[in-house]
Each structure stands twice: as structure tokens, then as C-alpha cells.
Scaffold this motif. Structure first.
Motif, PDB file in Angstrom:
ATOM      1  N   ALA A 135      -4.539  -5.934   7.817  1.00 19.48           N
ATOM      2  CA  ALA A 135      -5.709  -6.380   7.056  1.00 19.48           C
ATOM      3  C   ALA A 135      -5.829  -5.680   5.709  1.00 19.48           C
ATOM      4  O   ALA A 135      -6.231  -6.312   4.730  1.00 19.48           O
ATOM      5  CB  ALA A 135      -6.981  -6.148   7.879  1.00 19.48           C
ATOM      6  N   VAL A 136      -5.513  -4.390   5.627  1.00 23.77           N
ATOM      7  CA  VAL A 136      -5.872  -3.676   4.397  1.00 23.77           C
ATOM      8  C   VAL A 136      -4.722  -3.375   3.442  1.00 23.77           C
ATOM      9  O   VAL A 136      -4.965  -3.220   2.245  1.00 23.77           O
ATOM     10  CB  VAL A 136      -6.675  -2.383   4.667  1.00 23.77           C
ATOM     11  N   MET A 137      -3.489  -3.278   3.925  1.00 25.05           N
ATOM     12  CA  MET A 137      -2.412  -3.026   2.966  1.00 25.05           C
ATOM     13  C   MET A 137      -2.307  -4.156   1.937  1.00 25.05           C
ATOM     14  O   MET A 137      -2.084  -3.888   0.753  1.00 25.05           O
ATOM     15  CB  MET A 137      -1.062  -2.801   3.663  1.00 25.05           C
ATOM     16  N   PRO A 138      -2.482  -5.433   2.349  1.00 25.56           N
ATOM     17  CA  PRO A 138      -2.471  -6.493   1.325  1.00 25.56           C
ATOM     18  C   PRO A 138      -3.614  -6.348   0.321  1.00 25.56           C
ATOM     19  O   PRO A 138      -3.469  -6.740  -0.843  1.00 25.56           O
ATOM     20  CB  PRO A 138      -2.638  -7.779   2.132  1.00 25.56           C
ATOM     21  N   VAL A 139      -4.736  -5.779   0.760  1.00 28.27           N
ATOM     22  CA  VAL A 139      -5.861  -5.597  -0.161  1.00 28.27           C
ATOM     23  C   VAL A 139      -5.479  -4.583  -1.242  1.00 28.27           C
ATOM     24  O   VAL A 139      -5.745  -4.787  -2.430  1.00 28.27           O
ATOM     25  CB  VAL A 139      -7.118  -5.148   0.614  1.00 28.27           C
ATOM     26  N   LEU A 140      -4.813  -3.499  -0.818  1.00 29.04           N
ATOM     27  CA  LEU A 140      -4.331  -2.525  -1.801  1.00 29.04           C
ATOM     28  C   LEU A 140      -3.336  -3.185  -2.749  1.00 29.04           C
ATOM     29  O   LEU A 140      -3.401  -2.996  -3.972  1.00 29.04           O
ATOM     30  CB  LEU A 140      -3.664  -1.340  -1.091  1.00 29.04           C
ATOM     31  N   ALA A 141      -2.419  -3.974  -2.157  1.00 30.65           N
ATOM     32  CA  ALA A 141      -1.422  -4.650  -2.990  1.00 30.65           C
ATOM     33  C   ALA A 141      -2.112  -5.551  -4.008  1.00 30.65           C
ATOM     34  O   ALA A 141      -1.737  -5.586  -5.188  1.00 30.65           O
ATOM     35  CB  ALA A 141      -0.460  -5.438  -2.117  1.00 30.65           C
ATOM     36  N   GLY A 142      -3.154  -6.268  -3.565  1.00 30.64           N
ATOM     37  CA  GLY A 142      -3.903  -7.135  -4.477  1.00 30.64           C
ATOM     38  C   GLY A 142      -4.551  -6.324  -5.586  1.00 30.64           C
ATOM     39  O   GLY A 142      -4.502  -6.692  -6.765  1.00 30.64           O
ATOM     40  N   ALA A 143      -5.148  -5.190  -5.215  1.00 23.23           N
ATOM     41  CA  ALA A 143      -5.827  -4.367  -6.217  1.00 23.23           C
ATOM     42  C   ALA A 143      -4.843  -3.877  -7.275  1.00 23.23           C
ATOM     43  O   ALA A 143      -5.126  -3.939  -8.472  1.00 23.23           O
ATOM     44  CB  ALA A 143      -6.508  -3.180  -5.530  1.00 23.23           C
TER      45      ALA A 143
ATOM     46  N   TRP B 136      -4.630   9.626  -6.825  1.00 20.15           N
ATOM     47  CA  TRP B 136      -4.003   8.619  -5.961  1.00 20.15           C
ATOM     48  C   TRP B 136      -4.921   7.411  -5.814  1.00 20.15           C
ATOM     49  O   TRP B 136      -4.470   6.344  -5.418  1.00 20.15           O
ATOM     50  CB  TRP B 136      -3.668   9.217  -4.596  1.00 20.15           C
ATOM     51  N   THR B 137      -6.211   7.581  -6.163  1.00 20.21           N
ATOM     52  CA  THR B 137      -7.155   6.475  -6.059  1.00 20.21           C
ATOM     53  C   THR B 137      -6.991   5.471  -7.199  1.00 20.21           C
ATOM     54  O   THR B 137      -7.566   4.388  -7.140  1.00 20.21           O
ATOM     55  CB  THR B 137      -8.591   7.013  -6.059  1.00 20.21           C
TER      56      THR B 137
ATOM     57  N   TRP C 242     -11.507   1.092  -1.855  1.00 18.82           N
ATOM     58  CA  TRP C 242     -12.015   1.772  -0.662  1.00 18.82           C
ATOM     59  C   TRP C 242     -12.153   0.828   0.520  1.00 18.82           C
ATOM     60  O   TRP C 242     -12.192   1.280   1.658  1.00 18.82           O
ATOM     61  CB  TRP C 242     -13.300   2.534  -0.967  1.00 18.82           C
ATOM     62  N   PHE C 243     -12.185  -0.484   0.248  1.00 20.99           N
ATOM     63  CA  PHE C 243     -12.110  -1.421   1.372  1.00 20.99           C
ATOM     64  C   PHE C 243     -10.755  -1.244   2.063  1.00 20.99           C
ATOM     65  O   PHE C 243     -10.646  -1.357   3.286  1.00 20.99           O
ATOM     66  CB  PHE C 243     -12.269  -2.874   0.911  1.00 20.99           C
ATOM     67  N   PHE C 244      -9.732  -0.954   1.264  1.00 20.13           N
ATOM     68  CA  PHE C 244      -8.453  -0.525   1.831  1.00 20.13           C
ATOM     69  C   PHE C 244      -8.541   0.928   2.300  1.00 20.13           C
ATOM     70  O   PHE C 244      -8.114   1.267   3.396  1.00 20.13           O
ATOM     71  CB  PHE C 244      -7.331  -0.651   0.781  1.00 20.13           C
ATOM     72  N   GLY C 245      -9.110   1.777   1.459  1.00 22.78           N
ATOM     73  CA  GLY C 245      -8.987   3.223   1.642  1.00 22.78           C
ATOM     74  C   GLY C 245      -9.662   3.752   2.870  1.00 22.78           C
ATOM     75  O   GLY C 245      -9.148   4.672   3.507  1.00 22.78           O
ATOM     76  N   HIS C 246     -10.808   3.185   3.249  1.00 23.99           N
ATOM     77  CA  HIS C 246     -11.405   3.761   4.444  1.00 23.99           C
ATOM     78  C   HIS C 246     -10.656   3.413   5.713  1.00 23.99           C
ATOM     79  O   HIS C 246     -10.314   4.318   6.473  1.00 23.99           O
ATOM     80  CB  HIS C 246     -12.904   3.530   4.575  1.00 23.99           C
TER      81      HIS C 246
END
Lengths: 40, 289, 536
Positions: free
Chosen positions: C213-221, C145-146, C252-256
Motif C-alpha cells: 500500500a505505501v511504497m507506491p505512495v512514496l514512489a508517487g511522491a 531522508w524526509t 508521512w502517509f507512507f512514512g508512518h
């Protein structure tokens, strides 16, 4: 009811758009960050 | 049909596990990390035990208070709530400051160990390790010895989906390779670890070494096996790397310095000869361990 | 957009008419209907993800490959994680937020009802897309999943399906979070000050900030993964000047923060359930709020503890070790405050309290293994072994999932107006608690003895504890079938309950009838009611 209050309406709209902008900033920000790091 | 047969074999296995005649090498005693065969792995083990006992001590204290409350302050036993007890600055300060002290006490030895792990100076032998789908390539940079290491044939045959071979009959099932990495005892061996295709991770628990093998990057790790501990040490790839991630073990054959010298010289000569134009097609294979 | 959304709520104002048939659900703008749909969806995904876990534990019952191909095994571990995290736990929290936040802050509905409808209805499409990847050539995503590159790029036709479904889940979460923030910041009844809000509302407010803050980071990744795969970019390919480890940093900036997104609302629920059944206000209310806020802040500066073995500079490893250890302090404060709440209380053990207590003990065990994982040299040995699997399942199953169970058992009488079968709920609790330990505790031993995670087959010395773990898994999986049965019974029948279903319950939701009116607080609650609810 509260929703009839036009100032509340405006506040709700503004704050929703503000947080949407924050989300967009994180999305594009992190892509930009990776680009900058890669082009170094 | 097939499924039923498989379920039946599972039921048999369950019966065997529960019965007194469980398979010879029982695994019930495998409860903890082992100290390993290098000074660093023992330091790591001690750190692990230290933090473990710290956690146990805190657990006894905290769970003790919880269980006491659950027993003592039951409504069914007529306990009446003291609704004024909602705040106590002194107690709150104590349970903030004491954990800080414990954490500092833990951080100091951990940091000291980490600094020692990162010290890759004064190495005596350098081997390049390349993880690929699915095996390892070892390259003795100073001696001109290079070879591949794969899961051995016996395990590979037994691990197929419809094999009828019982894994318990296979020697070191899934932890055996055709050509182990050979190193000398009492020598600071430096590994340069990289990946050929996707990310892998080179892990030998007995050495306390785990480092990712990343394509395009070279990671460093080192170990120095005790002079009185030659032998075979086993590990596995520790980073998901595709279909056969579970089938790329690592075996390190640690020999006395003299044995190692003999092996590396013979190996280098054999590989040099194999590389000669006449029989370029011959595969480079190390002598059997 | 906001105008229309507000109009939608207005249309139904003050009369309890609800649309009938499928329109009620497809065009739903009511926070309770949407909350119900979220919870039903989460429950469905919980069983789908659980079925995948059963496949995993069946294959791992004994050494040798018996049931699935290694590739399918990898798909199962990957999909199990995605389905449980994004399909079960997160929608369950959003469902509870939808149901409870308007009632708890004295509002008639969520601030943006149509957005609410949209953010729910994205999810069935996202998961249909993700789950249908099981049937495409090459099989479902199998890179974990990572989604670490370069491995994830080896997925076949399922790769773009994975990326787009993640994008859809992300959009759904972001919109849901915006709705929560806007509701809490604008729709509170006069007199419901921030420091009078129940802890569930507080933890959800902070969770929503984390999500934004972090869901967009995952989307970006994952967008960058997509362009790497199809458009020739090399964000994460070393050969083109990119860096595969950069993906891990971004992920992991998203994941944590994501793992705190999964657990913080559980902190909120436990902070309401324990006082109720201790008949005593929460100890240290303000400290609890500050502890949650500090955990949320710290969650942004600890991400690299998931990747200590990638070869970071010494200083970075030291920094991430120390910042990770710091999290133990606010977490400790929370555990101590819950314990102090029970101290000199008058305790009774109804099902929500039982689940909250199991949470308290078992989440703490997960916290201890987390502390051990923070010690970098020891982490080199734990990383990517079953010790890690045991750790995160202890914080996610008896942590997050038991938190959801506690919340459902706490508020179900309020939602339905009926008391459920307490005997059956007690059975559900004891079976779950016993089997969850049989399932996950031996995995600590396996990891320490050297068994890596995400392997479909193992060396024979790991057989015994794997069998125990699998038996625990089958028992846990079967016991969960009691849960939908119990809810079904409760909805259909059961003794009527009053406004305050539990003797010691405080908070605005308990001032409304059970079941509550379709539009929660059409008249803002009086100051006296708010003060009575905020008993801290």
C-alpha cells in the motif's frame, strides 16, 4: 510437488497480478489526488 | 596531519570533560524541559510532566512484573513452566480497559491546552516573521519597522571549520544574533510566520512556541510574556533548511512596555529617515539592544 | 511471469544439486540463497550506515566544527537514514522472510522464485547509485531522508540519483512484498490454517500488505518531486499553485506505516523467541494477531503526528492526537502478552532471549516517549529536537535491530547446522545493550534542554551529554564488529546441532534437519507435525 498443480499455478499468478495492480493503483491514485487538489 | 591534530584536540577535550576542572558552565544538570516565561509554556511544561509521571508509573509496574518474572521463573532455579497458562479473558480485558482510561484522562487536558493555543484572538501587537536561508526577517506591521536578524559575528567566526577560536570563549555561542526581535512584556504578541525560500521553523522554548515557516503560506502563533520577566530569550530554527540550518538562532529581547514604546518609536523614525530619498542606500539597522 | 518463475523452482525439484560458483548467486532462485544474499547485503549496509553515524557523532563530540563541512554533515544524516532504513533494516527483514517463511508454512520455496531474484538484485544497483552520489558535484543528498520540498530541490546532481534510487528500492520492496503475500496465501501446507501460522509469518503478512500500500505512495511522491524539478510542474511549489505541505502529508502517509514495516517483523520474532526460552506457549496468540492487525490499520490514520507544527486546523490536530494515542492500546496488549508469556515459565537466557528481553524493555521506553510525543502541546516543544532522535532510535535500534539480532541468533544454528560461540554472543549482547543506552538515553536530555536535531554544531551547554552520547556511539559501533566475526566462525566451524537446536523451540522449521535441505518441504509436512509446531 505442489508447483506441478496447474490450479495452484493459476492462483499464484492471479494473486501476484492482483497485488501488483493494487500497488499501481496506490501509485497513480496519489498522483491523481495531488493533481485534483492542486487544480481546485 | 590535520586529522591527527584534530584527534589530539578531541582527546584533550575528553580529558578536560572528565577532569575536575571541566569548563565553567557545566551542562550535566540540563535534563529536562524548563517551565518557560509565559503562562502557556508553563501549561505545556505541566502537561509534559504529567505524561512523564504517568509513563514512569506504568514503567514501574510493567518493568516490575517483568523483572519479577526474570528472577522468579528461572529454569536454573528449578522453575517448571505452567504450559496451560495461555489465555485469560479477564486479565486481557483489564489490560485493555485500564490503558483506555489513562489515555482519556491524558487527552482531556491536552485537548483543552490545544484549544487555548489555537486562540489567536485579542492580540495587541502583530509581527511578521520570515525565515530565509539563513536568518530571520522581522516586520512590525503596525509600526513600519523592518529588519533582518543573523547569527552574530563572534559565533560566526568561531564556527568556521578551521577557526582556532574556542567556542567556550564566545558569548552565547551559536545562540546570539546581531539584531534580536524586540517585544514588550505582558502583551499578547501575534506572529505571522512564513518562509522566503525553504521551510524553516521558529522556535523559542521559553515561550512554548514552535511553528513552521512555509513559503507561500502564513502560519499564526502567539505568546504573552509575564510582566515580571523581561530579558533575553533564545531559540533556534527547528526545521532542516540547508547548509547553515544550525546557524540561524533566534533571540527575543523582552522589554518593559515603556522601554518597548521608546525603542519602537526611535526605530520607526530612524527607518523612515533612512528610507528618505537622500540616503536611500543606508541600511536599516535597529539600535543596539 | 509466474509460469517461468514456477518452472525455475521446478527445475531443481527434489534433488539437492545446487549450481556452483557465481551462477548460484547471480541466477539464484532458491529462497535460502536469496535470503542469505539479502542478509549479507543488509549487514554490509548496516556497517556503511554505521560509519556515517560515526562521522556524525565525531563532529558532535564537542562544540565547534572540527571534521566536516555543514553540507557534508547534512549529507551524512540524510544518507545514514536512507542507508539504515532501506539498505539495512528492510533487506534484513526480507532476508529473514525468505529464509523462514517457506520453512515455517511447510512450502518448498517462495511462490515466485525468479521475481525473488529480481527484487534482490535491484538493491545493489539502487545503493550503488545512491552511494555514488557522495562523489558528484554538490555532494550527496543533504535535505534529510524526509526529502521535504523546496529544500530537496536544491540538491545538485545528486537529486535525480536520489529519486531513481528511491524508485528502485521501492520496486524491490513491492515485488518482495508481493512474493511474501502470494507465498503465504497459496503455498501453506494443507492443515497450516491461518491461525496456526507462527507469529513471524503473521507479522510479515501484515507488513507485506503495508508495503504494497505505501511504497507506491512514496514512489508517487518522489515522482512528483522529479517532475517539479525537471518538467516544470508545481505540485509542491506555492508560487505555481502547489502546496509544500501536501508533500509532507503524502510522505508521512507512507512514512508512518513504514515505521511499522520496520518494527512488526521484530514483534513476530520476539513472539517466537520468548515462548521458546520460557518453555511455554505464547500467551494470547489470537490477541497478538489482532493487535498487530489493529496497529497496521491505525498506522494509516496517524501520519500527521509527524507534522504538528506545520499549522493544521484544530480539528485535524485533535484527530491525529487521539488516533496516535490509540496505538498505545494494541502495543500495550503486545507488551503485556509477552510479559504474561514469561509468567510461570521456565526461563533461560541464551543470546536470542537476551536480545528479545532487551527489546522488551528498551522498545517499551521508546513507546513511552512516543506516547509523550502524541500530546500535541508538548509535541510543539519536542518536535525536531534530540528528544525525537532519542525516541525513534530507541524503537529502531534496540527495537528493530535487536529484533533482527534475536532472529539471527535464534535461527543461525538452523541455517548452518552449527552452534555459534555463545560466550562471544553474550559479549556482543552486553556491549550492545550498555552502549546503546549510553548512546541514546542522554539524547532525551539534550532534546528537552532545547537542542534541535540535524545541526552540525551546538551551543556549549550541550557539550557534556553530547560527549557521553558520542562515546556510547563509538562503543556501540565497535561492538557490532563482533557480529560478522561470530557469524563467520559459526559458518566455518562449531558444534553440530540437531533438528531442534533449542530445547523449547516449536514450529515447522525445527522439524527439518539443521542445516535444512536445499528445497525446504518437498513433501508437505503431516498434520501431526503441523499440530506439534503450532503449540498454541
Amino acid at each position: 510437488m505442489a508447483q506441478e498443480d496447474p490450479t495452484l499455478r493459476q492462483r499464484v499468478r492471479r494473486s501476484a497480478l492482483f497485488w501488483l495492480a493494487v500497488a499501481a493503483a496506490f501509485y497513480f491514485g496519489f498522483i491523481a489526488l495531488t493533481l485534483i487538489r492542486g487544480s481546485r | 596531519m590535520m586529522i591527527r591534530a584534530r584527534l589530539a584536540s578531541l582527546a584533550l577535550a575528553l580529558a578536560a570533560a572528565c577532569g575536575p576542572t571541566a569548563h565553567a558552565a557545566s551542562g550535566w544538570h540540563l535534563l529536562n524541559m524548563t517551565p518557560g516565561v509565559t503562562e502557556m509554556s508553563r501549561t505545556i511544561y505541566e502537561l509534559h510532566m504529567l505524561i512523564f509521571w504517568v509513563c514512569v508509573a506504568i514503567a514501574v509496574l510493567v518493568f516490575g512484573v517483568m523483572i519479577y518474572s526474570l528472577v522468579k521463573f528461572r529454569k536454573s532455579k528449578g522453575a517448571v513452566a505452567d504450559v496451560t497458562l495461555v489465555h485469560n479473558t479477564q486479565v486481557e480485558l483489564v489490560w485493555t480497559v485500564i490503558p483506555v482510561a489513562i489515555l482519556v484522562a491524558m487527552a482531556v487536558p491536552a485537548a483543552r491546552t490545544l484549544v487555548a493555543i489555537e486562540d489567536t484572538s485579542k492580540t495587541e501587537l502583530t509581527i511578521k516573521v520570515t525565515g530565509f536561508q539563513w536568518g530571520w526577517e522581522y516586520d512590525y506591521l503596525d509600526d513600519g519597522v523592518t529588519y533582518f536578524s543573523h547569527l552574530d559575528h563572534a559565533s560566526n567566526a568561531a564556527r568556521q571549520l578551521d577557526s582556532t577560536i574556542d567556542p567556550n570563549t564566545v558569548d552565547n555561542y551559536l545562540l546570539n544574533v546581531d539584531h534580536p526581535l524586540v517585544v514588550p512584556v505582558g502583551t499578547k504578541v501575534r506572529l505571522l510566520i512564513t518562509g522566503a525560500d525553504v521551510i524553516h521553523s521558529w522556535w523559542v522554548p521559553a515561550f512554548g512556541v514552535k511553528k513552521d515557516a512555509i513559503p507561500g503560506f502564513v502560519n499564526e502563533a502567539w505568546f504573552k510574556v509575564d510582566t515580571d520577566k523581561p530579558g533575553l530569550y533564545r531559540g533556534q530554527c527547528a526545521e532542516l533548511c540547508g547548509r547553515d540550518h544550525g546557524f540561524m538562532p533566534i533571540v527575543v529581547d523582552v522589554r518593559t512596555k515603556a522601554d518597548y514604546e521608546t525603542w519602537v518609536k526611535a526605530e520607526a523614525a530612524a527607518q523612515k529617515q533612512a528610507a528618505a530619498p537622500a540616503d536611500a542606500a543606508a541600511p536599516a539597522a535597529p539600535s543596539a539592544p | 511471469m509466474a509460469d517461468h518463475a514456477l518452472d525455475a523452482a521446478h527445475d531443481h525439484d527434489s534433488h539437492d544439486h545446487k549450481p556452483h560458483g557465481w551462477r548460484r548467486w547471480v541466477y539464484a532462485t532458491n529462497h535460502k540463497d536469496i535470503g542469505t544474499m539479502y542478509l549479507v547485503f543488509a549487514c554490509t549496509m548496516f556497517f556503511i550506515g554505521g560509519a556515517m553515524a560515526m562521522v556524525i557523532r565525531l563532529e558532535l563530540f564537542k562544540p565547534g566544527m572540527q571534521f566536516v563541512d555543514p553540507q557534508l554533515f547534512n549529507s551524512m544524516t540524510t544518507m545514514h537514514a536512507l542507508v539504515m532504513i532501506f539498505g539495512a533494516v528492510m533487506p534484513a527483514w526480507t532476508g529473514l522472510a525468505n529464509w523462514m517463511i517457506p520453512m515455517q508454512v511447510g512450502a518448498p520455496d517462495m511462490a515466485l522464485p525468479r521475481l525473488n531474484n529480481f527484487s534482490f538484485w535491484i538493491l545493489p544497483f539502487a545503493f550503488t547509485l545512491l552511494l555514488s552520489s557522495l562523489f558528484v558535484p554538490g555532494g550527496a543528498p543533504a535535505g534529510g531522508w524526509t526529502m521535504y520540498p523546496p529544500l530537496v530541490l536544491q540538491n545538485g546532481a545528486s537529486f535525480p540519483m536520489l529519486i531513481f534510487s528511491i524508485h528502485m528500492m521501492g520496486a524491490s520492496s513491492i515485488l518482495g512484498a508481493i512474493n511474501v503475500v502470494v507465498t503465504i496465501m497459496n503455498m501453506r501446507a494443507p492443515g497450516m490454517t491461518l491461525l496456526r501460522m507462527p507469529l513471524f509469518v503473521w507479522t510479515w503478512l501484515i507488513t507485506a500488505y503495508l508495503l504494497i500500500a505505501v511504497m507506491p505512495v512514496l514512489a508517487g511522491a518522489v515522482t512528483m518531486l522529479l517532475t517539479d524539478h525537471f518538467f516544470g510542474t508545481t505540485f509542491f511549489t506555492a508560487a505555481g499553485g502547489g502546496d509544500p505541505v501536501m508533500f509532507q502529508h503524502i510522505f508521512w502517509f507512507f512514512g508512518h506505516p513504514e515505521v511499522y514495516i520496520l518494527i512488526l517483523p521484530a514483534f513476530g520474532i520476539v513472539s517466537e523467541v520468548i515462548p521458546t526460552f520460557s518453555r511455554k506457549p505464547l500467551f494470547g496468540y489470537e490477541a497478538m494477531v489482532y493487535a498487530v492487525a489493529s496497529i497496521a490499520f491505525l498506522s494509516f490514520i496517524v501520519w500527521a503526528h509527524h507534522m504538528f507544527t506545520v499549522g493544521m486546523p484544530l480539528a485535524a490536530q485533535l484527530f491525529f492526537m487521539l488516533s496516535t494515542m490509540l496505538i498505545a492500546i494494541p502495543t500495550g496488549v503486545k507488551v503485556f502478552n509477552w510479559t504474561a508469556t514469561m509468567w510461570k515459565g521456565s526461563l533461560s537466557f541464551e543470546p536470542p532471549m537476551l536480545f528479545a528481553l532487551a527489546f522488551l524493555f528498551l522498545f517499551t521506553i521508546g513507546g513511552f516517549s512516543g506516547l509523550m510525543l502524541a500530546i500535541v502541546p508538548a509535541d510543539y516543544q519536542y518536535q525536531d529536537t534530540y528528544f525525537v532522535v532519542a525516541h525513534f532510535h530507541y524503537v529502531l535500534v534496540p527495537g528493530a535491530v535487536f529484533g533482527i539480532m534475536a532472529g539471527v541468533y535464534y535461527w543461525l544454528p538452523k541455517w548452518t547446522g552449527h552452534m555459534y560461540n555463545v560466550r562471544l554472543a553474550n559479549w556482543h549482547f552486553w556491549l550492545s545493550t550498555i552502549f546503546v543506552n549510553v548512546l541514546f538515553f542522554p539524547q532525551h536530555f539534550l532534546g528537552l534542554a532545547g537542542m534541535p536535531r540535524r545541526i552540525p554544531d551546538y551551543a556549549v551547554q550541550f557539550t557534556d551529554w553530547n560527549m557521553v552520547s558520542s562515546i556510547g556511539a563509538f562503543g556501540f559501533g565497535l561492538s557490532q564488529l563482533l557480529f560478522p566475526l561470530l557469524i563467520w566462525q559459526c559458518v566455518r566451524s562449531g558444534a553440530k546441532v540437531g533438528n531442534r537446536a533449542w530445547e523449547g523451540a516449536h514450529g515447522l522449521e525445527w522439524e527439518l534437519p539443521s542445516p535444512p535441505p536445499y528445497h525446504s518441504w518437498t513433501e508437505a509436512p503431516s498434520d501431526a507435525l503441523i499440530a506439534r509446531g503450532a503449540s498454541h
